[in-house]
Design a protein around this motif. Structure first.
Motif, PDB file in Angstrom:
ATOM      1  N   LYS A 110       0.831  -1.199   0.000  1.00 47.95           N
ATOM      2  CA  LYS A 110       0.000   0.000   0.000  1.00 47.95           C
ATOM      3  C   LYS A 110       0.872   1.260   0.000  1.00 47.95           C
ATOM      4  N   VAL A 111       1.940   1.254   0.795  1.00 47.17           N
ATOM      5  CA  VAL A 111       2.857   2.397   0.839  1.00 47.17           C
ATOM      6  C   VAL A 111       3.430   2.660  -0.555  1.00 47.17           C
ATOM      7  N   ARG A 112       3.885   1.600  -1.227  1.00 48.21           N
ATOM      8  CA  ARG A 112       4.447   1.770  -2.574  1.00 48.21           C
ATOM      9  C   ARG A 112       3.392   2.266  -3.570  1.00 48.21           C
ATOM     10  N   ALA A 113       2.166   1.764  -3.456  1.00 50.90           N
ATOM     11  CA  ALA A 113       1.076   2.211  -4.329  1.00 50.90           C
ATOM     12  C   ALA A 113       0.782   3.690  -4.085  1.00 50.90           C
ATOM     13  N   ASP A 114       0.780   4.108  -2.832  1.00 52.37           N
ATOM     14  CA  ASP A 114       0.554   5.512  -2.495  1.00 52.37           C
ATOM     15  C   ASP A 114       1.665   6.398  -3.060  1.00 52.37           C
ATOM     16  N   ILE A 115       2.901   5.947  -2.959  1.00 46.60           N
ATOM     17  CA  ILE A 115       4.034   6.702  -3.504  1.00 46.60           C
ATOM     18  C   ILE A 115       3.905   6.825  -5.018  1.00 46.60           C
ATOM     19  N   ALA A 116       3.570   5.730  -5.678  1.00 46.61           N
ATOM     20  CA  ALA A 116       3.419   5.744  -7.134  1.00 46.61           C
ATOM     21  C   ALA A 116       2.294   6.695  -7.553  1.00 46.61           C
ATOM     22  N   GLN A 118       1.245   9.352  -5.924  1.00 48.01           N
ATOM     23  CA  GLN A 118       1.718  10.726  -5.695  1.00 48.01           C
ATOM     24  C   GLN A 118       2.677  11.164  -6.799  1.00 48.01           C
ATOM     25  N   GLU A 119       3.529  10.241  -7.243  1.00 45.09           N
ATOM     26  CA  GLU A 119       4.478  10.581  -8.311  1.00 45.09           C
ATOM     27  C   GLU A 119       3.759  10.827  -9.624  1.00 45.09           C
ATOM     28  N   GLN A 120       2.676  10.107  -9.888  1.00 45.01           N
ATOM     29  CA  GLN A 120       1.912  10.324 -11.121  1.00 45.01           C
ATOM     30  C   GLN A 120       1.217  11.675 -11.106  1.00 45.01           C
ATOM     31  N   GLN A 121       0.766  12.110  -9.932  1.00 42.12           N
ATOM     32  CA  GLN A 121       0.087  13.389  -9.812  1.00 42.12           C
ATOM     33  C   GLN A 121       1.056  14.561  -9.963  1.00 42.12           C
ATOM     34  N   ALA A 122       2.299  14.341  -9.620  1.00 39.11           N
ATOM     35  CA  ALA A 122       3.290  15.433  -9.650  1.00 39.11           C
ATOM     36  C   ALA A 122       3.805  15.742 -11.021  1.00 39.11           C
TER      37      ALA A 122
END
Length: 122
Positions: A110-116, A118-122
């Protein structure tokens, strides 16, 4: 488990080869660092599956600069190569134990999915 001294040379290998790594950024002249050191050592004895490491910011300036360490002691916790905690200031033994418990409970997928996300939104 003994607390190990971490250097710029040992950093990457330590982070990549261990599940959880807790790093104490400190300096010999720092009073709060000297107060926190026995707490860090004692808690390390309770968690033999975790690597507890110290970075002397006087000797490892490059590493301290890379992580933008501006105040010491600073505690940084990696799990599966992801920084999950980075905070300046001293923790009590119960506070450190509580942080470790929370790090262990995290669902890293879940942490990795959340990071991914956030990176897509940036």
């Amino acid at each position: 488990m003994a607390v190990e001294e971490m250097t710029a040379q040992s950093f990457e290998e330590t982070i990549t080869e261990n599940g959880i790594v807790i790093i104490d950024f400190w300096a010999p002249w720092c009073g709060p660092c000297r107060t926190f050191s026995p707490i860090f050592d004692k808690v390390s004895d309770n968690h033999t599956d975790i690597v507890f490491a110290k970075v002397n910011t006087e000797e490892e300036e490059e590493l301290a600069r890379h992580f933008q360490i501006r105040s010491i002691p600073t505690l940084m916790i990696f799990r599966e190569q992801v920084i999950l905690f980075a905070e300046a200031g001293m923790l009590s033994e119960p506070q450190l134990e509580q942080v470790i418990a929370k790090v262990r409970e995290l669902d890293m997928d879940k942490v990795r999915a959340d990071i991914a996300a956030q990176e897509q939104q940036a």
